[in-house]
Design an enzyme around this catalytic site. Sequence first.
Site, short mmCIF file in Angstrom:
data_model
loop_
_atom_site.label_atom_id
_atom_site.label_comp_id
_atom_site.label_asym_id
_atom_site.label_seq_id
_atom_site.Cartn_x
_atom_site.Cartn_y
_atom_site.Cartn_z
N LYS A 37 -6.34 55.92 -38.52
CA LYS A 37 -5.02 55.44 -38.85
C LYS A 37 -4.35 54.67 -37.72
CE LYS A 37 -4.14 59.86 -41.15
NZ LYS A 37 -3.20 61.00 -41.11
N GLY A 38 -4.86 54.85 -36.51
CA GLY A 38 -4.15 54.40 -35.31
C GLY A 38 -3.76 52.94 -35.24
N GLU A 92 -8.48 47.69 -33.33
CA GLU A 92 -8.47 49.11 -32.97
C GLU A 92 -7.29 49.40 -32.03
OE1 GLU A 92 -8.90 52.02 -33.48
OE2 GLU A 92 -10.76 52.84 -32.68
N ASP A 93 -6.81 50.64 -32.07
CA ASP A 93 -5.68 50.99 -31.23
C ASP A 93 -6.06 51.17 -29.76
OD1 ASP A 93 -7.14 53.29 -31.74
OD2 ASP A 93 -5.45 54.51 -32.40
N ASP A 96 -11.43 54.70 -25.48
CA ASP A 96 -11.47 55.67 -24.39
C ASP A 96 -12.91 55.75 -23.88
OD1 ASP A 96 -11.23 57.78 -22.67
OD2 ASP A 96 -10.47 59.22 -24.13
N LYS A 124 -8.39 52.27 -22.11
CA LYS A 124 -8.10 53.36 -21.19
C LYS A 124 -9.08 53.33 -20.04
CE LYS A 124 -6.95 57.37 -23.22
NZ LYS A 124 -7.02 58.80 -23.60
N ASP A 152 -1.39 58.75 -32.26
CA ASP A 152 -0.83 60.06 -32.53
C ASP A 152 -1.36 61.14 -31.61
OD1 ASP A 152 -3.53 60.14 -33.68
OD2 ASP A 152 -2.90 62.08 -34.48
P1 IMP Z 1 -13.39 57.05 -27.92
O1 IMP Z 1 -14.41 57.24 -28.97
O2 IMP Z 1 -13.49 58.11 -26.84
O3 IMP Z 1 -13.38 55.66 -27.33
O4 IMP Z 1 -11.98 57.33 -28.58
C1 IMP Z 1 -11.37 56.36 -29.34
C2 IMP Z 1 -10.61 56.91 -30.51
O5 IMP Z 1 -9.94 58.13 -30.21
C3 IMP Z 1 -9.57 55.90 -30.91
O6 IMP Z 1 -9.94 55.37 -32.15
C4 IMP Z 1 -8.28 56.68 -30.96
O7 IMP Z 1 -7.90 56.84 -32.31
C5 IMP Z 1 -8.55 58.02 -30.33
N1 IMP Z 1 -7.93 58.09 -29.00
C6 IMP Z 1 -8.53 57.95 -27.80
N2 IMP Z 1 -7.68 58.08 -26.79
C7 IMP Z 1 -6.47 58.27 -27.35
C8 IMP Z 1 -5.14 58.44 -26.82
O8 IMP Z 1 -4.89 58.43 -25.60
N3 IMP Z 1 -4.16 58.62 -27.73
C9 IMP Z 1 -4.38 58.63 -29.07
N4 IMP Z 1 -5.59 58.47 -29.61
C10 IMP Z 1 -6.63 58.30 -28.76
MG MG Z 2 -8.49 55.11 -33.72
#
Ligand code: IMP
Ligand code: MG
Length: 169
Positions: A37-38, A92-93, A96, A124, A152
């Site tokens: 949803k982000g 994408e929002d 990470d 990030k 969120d």
């Molecule tokens: P990744 O797979 O570790 O890169 O995480 C990415 C997903 O996790 C994104 O699609 C976000 O929805 C969520 N996410 C990662 N970090 C944050 C944050 O700091 N705040 C909110 N959502 C996050």
């Molecule tokens: Mg997301």
Amino acid sequence: MKKLISKSTLQRRVRELARQISFDYQDRRPVLVGILKGSFMFLADLARAMTIPVEIDFLWVTSYQDRHSSGIVRLNSDLSQSIKDRDVIVVEDIVDSGRTMKYIIKNLKNRRPRSLQVCCLLDKKTDRPPLRTFSYVGFSIPPGFAVGYGLDYRDQYRHLPYIGVIDAE
Ligand code: IMP
Ligand code: MG
């Protein structure tokens, strides 16, 4: 919660991204694929600021439980149309660890789009290499849990028009 990126700074950067994408995709009609949803607020502002026609679709994936990526990405709801031979821009929002985006890219590439690019609002800073391969990145942010403007924590804070960081547990 601490404020990290103000509403006006967000709006200015989103307009810049839209201008750049509109320039890069002139004479094409890309499909913006928002990751739910982000990305809903970012996508809405980005699409409104575009000066070229675009189509909009959504992919709903989940990978997070509370503040930590579970490492398992699940596809909850799929696109409504085929993207074969289309120019696709994933919206994408935040990235990470990069695991979610890796899954999404692999999944969408299997459908043989003409091109595939990623536009993410927040990058990030972590141990992984910087997102050099992504064409469109809004802001690099320090480690910490970002909320607001679609993002969120346990489905709270999404409505905020700015980005904040919530305190570590
Ligand atoms: P990744 O797979 O570790 O890169 O995480 C990415 C997903 O996790 C994104 O699609 C976000 O929805 C969520 N996410 C990662 N970090 C944050 C944050 O700091 N705040 C909110 N959502 C996050
Ligand atoms: Mg997301």
